[in-house]
Design a protein around this motif. Structure first.
Motif, PDB file in Angstrom:
ATOM      1  N   VAL A  45       0.833  -1.205   0.000  1.00 36.43           N
ATOM      2  CA  VAL A  45       0.000   0.000   0.000  1.00 36.43           C
ATOM      3  C   VAL A  45       0.868   1.255   0.000  1.00 36.43           C
ATOM      4  CG1 VAL A  45      -1.611   1.375   1.386  1.00 36.43           C
ATOM      5  CG2 VAL A  45      -2.050  -1.054   1.010  1.00 36.43           C
ATOM      6  N   HIS A  46       1.900   1.274   0.809  1.00 30.73           N
ATOM      7  CA  HIS A  46       2.730   2.472   0.938  1.00 30.73           C
ATOM      8  C   HIS A  46       3.792   2.621  -0.154  1.00 30.73           C
ATOM      9  CE1 HIS A  46       0.855   2.437   4.921  1.00 30.73           C
ATOM     10  NE2 HIS A  46       0.928   3.745   4.754  1.00 30.73           N
ATOM     11  N   ASN A  47       4.013   1.573  -0.931  1.00 32.71           N
ATOM     12  CA  ASN A  47       5.036   1.622  -1.981  1.00 32.71           C
ATOM     13  C   ASN A  47       4.481   1.278  -3.359  1.00 32.71           C
ATOM     14  OD1 ASN A  47       7.708   2.034  -0.417  1.00 32.71           O
ATOM     15  ND2 ASN A  47       6.611   0.459   0.726  1.00 32.71           N
ATOM     16  N   GLY A  48       3.165   1.249  -3.480  1.00 34.59           N
ATOM     17  CA  GLY A  48       2.523   0.827  -4.723  1.00 34.59           C
ATOM     18  C   GLY A  48       2.943   1.590  -5.954  1.00 34.59           C
ATOM     19  N   ARG A  84      -4.604  -2.274   5.420  1.00 38.47           N
ATOM     20  CA  ARG A  84      -3.706  -3.401   5.195  1.00 38.47           C
ATOM     21  C   ARG A  84      -4.541  -4.596   4.763  1.00 38.47           C
ATOM     22  NH1 ARG A  84       0.048  -3.341  10.440  1.00 38.47           N
ATOM     23  NH2 ARG A  84      -0.943  -5.366  10.478  1.00 38.47           N
ATOM     24  N   ASN A  85      -5.036  -4.531   3.531  1.00 38.76           N
ATOM     25  CA  ASN A  85      -5.892  -5.564   2.968  1.00 38.76           C
ATOM     26  C   ASN A  85      -5.603  -5.657   1.478  1.00 38.76           C
ATOM     27  OD1 ASN A  85      -7.916  -3.754   1.460  1.00 38.76           O
ATOM     28  ND2 ASN A  85      -7.857  -2.880   3.523  1.00 38.76           N
ATOM     29  N   PHE A  86      -6.068  -6.719   0.848  1.00 35.13           N
ATOM     30  CA  PHE A  86      -5.773  -6.919  -0.560  1.00 35.13           C
ATOM     31  C   PHE A  86      -6.415  -5.861  -1.454  1.00 35.13           C
ATOM     32  CE2 PHE A  86      -4.572 -11.222   0.841  1.00 35.13           C
ATOM     33  CZ  PHE A  86      -3.356 -11.334   0.182  1.00 35.13           C
ATOM     34  N   ILE A  87      -7.561  -5.327  -1.089  1.00 40.15           N
ATOM     35  CA  ILE A  87      -8.210  -4.307  -1.913  1.00 40.15           C
ATOM     36  C   ILE A  87      -7.340  -3.059  -1.996  1.00 40.15           C
ATOM     37  CG2 ILE A  87     -10.225  -2.809  -2.171  1.00 40.15           C
ATOM     38  CD1 ILE A  87     -11.778  -5.047  -0.641  1.00 40.15           C
ATOM     39  N   ASP A  88      -6.953  -2.508  -0.859  1.00 39.96           N
ATOM     40  CA  ASP A  88      -6.117  -1.314  -0.862  1.00 39.96           C
ATOM     41  C   ASP A  88      -4.750  -1.584  -1.495  1.00 39.96           C
ATOM     42  OD1 ASP A  88      -7.717   0.811   0.349  1.00 39.96           O
ATOM     43  OD2 ASP A  88      -7.726  -0.473   2.122  1.00 39.96           O
ATOM     44  N   PHE A 113      -9.597  -9.619   2.867  1.00 37.98           N
ATOM     45  CA  PHE A 113     -10.314  -9.453   1.602  1.00 37.98           C
ATOM     46  C   PHE A 113     -11.463  -8.462   1.673  1.00 37.98           C
ATOM     47  CE2 PHE A 113      -8.408 -13.729   1.309  1.00 37.98           C
ATOM     48  CZ  PHE A 113      -7.590 -13.499   0.215  1.00 37.98           C
ATOM     49  N   ASP A 114     -11.484  -7.620   2.683  1.00 35.97           N
ATOM     50  CA  ASP A 114     -12.475  -6.551   2.789  1.00 35.97           C
ATOM     51  C   ASP A 114     -11.723  -5.301   3.209  1.00 35.97           C
ATOM     52  OD1 ASP A 114     -14.949  -5.407   2.628  1.00 35.97           O
ATOM     53  OD2 ASP A 114     -15.865  -6.593   4.210  1.00 35.97           O
ATOM     54  N   ARG A 115     -12.297  -4.157   2.953  1.00 37.83           N
ATOM     55  CA  ARG A 115     -11.645  -2.917   3.374  1.00 37.83           C
ATOM     56  C   ARG A 115     -11.539  -2.891   4.895  1.00 37.83           C
ATOM     57  NH1 ARG A 115     -10.253   0.465  -0.544  1.00 37.83           N
ATOM     58  NH2 ARG A 115     -11.583   0.582  -2.354  1.00 37.83           N
TER      59      ARG A 115
END
Length: 145
Positions: free
Chosen positions: A31-34, A79-83, A72-74
């Motif tokens: 998330v922080h380095n996407g 810290r989840n797969f969506i974000d 798998f949810d927000r």
């Protein structure tokens, strides 16, 4: 990969109370380095659809997502797969393993994107994309199979 995310059945390697915080730390990094991630490859056995006793019903991918909402949810901590998938500006590749052979990248995207208004799997074509190749080392072009 080798996360083997399943339904927390006792025969699953992944156990939420032990492993969720570890996976969330990796997702936090993504998330922080996407914006800097050119390619993210999720290797085989992202999901566990194999290691269940004979009397158990093998779960669907939808069931695994429902049982693992922290991934798998927000979530407030993002810290989840969506974000994580939304943060990546490069490409995502998913290579199936023997425990999640029948899961397609399209199916994963459908389940994740149902929770967002974005098309979250980066680096892919239209919604009619072919499902991820499983066991690509068996392709005939390499003289095997």
């Amino acid at each position: 990969s080798d996360m083997h995310i399943g339904t927390n059945f006792e025969t699953n390697w992944y156990q939420q109370e032990v492993h969720e915080r570890i996976i969330k730390s990796v997702l936090n990094f993504v998330v922080h380095n996407g914006k800097e991630i050119k390619d993210l490859v999720v290797l085989g056995d992202w999901f566990e659809l194999w290691n269940y006793p004979p009397e158990a019903t093998i779960p669907s991918l939808e069931e695994i997502f429902r049982r693992q909402l922290g991934l798998f949810d927000r979530t407030k901590d993002q810290r989840n797969f969506i974000d994580a998938m939304e943060a990546i500006t490069g490409s995502l590749r998913y290579i199936n393993g023997d425990h999640d052979m029948q899961v397609s990248l399209v199916q994963v995207n459908e389940l994740l994107s149902s929770k967002t208004d974005k098309r979250i799997l980066p680096g892919h074509g239209d919604d009619l994309e072919k499902q991820a190749l499983a066991n690509t080392y068996y392709q005939k072009k390499w003289g095997v199979g």
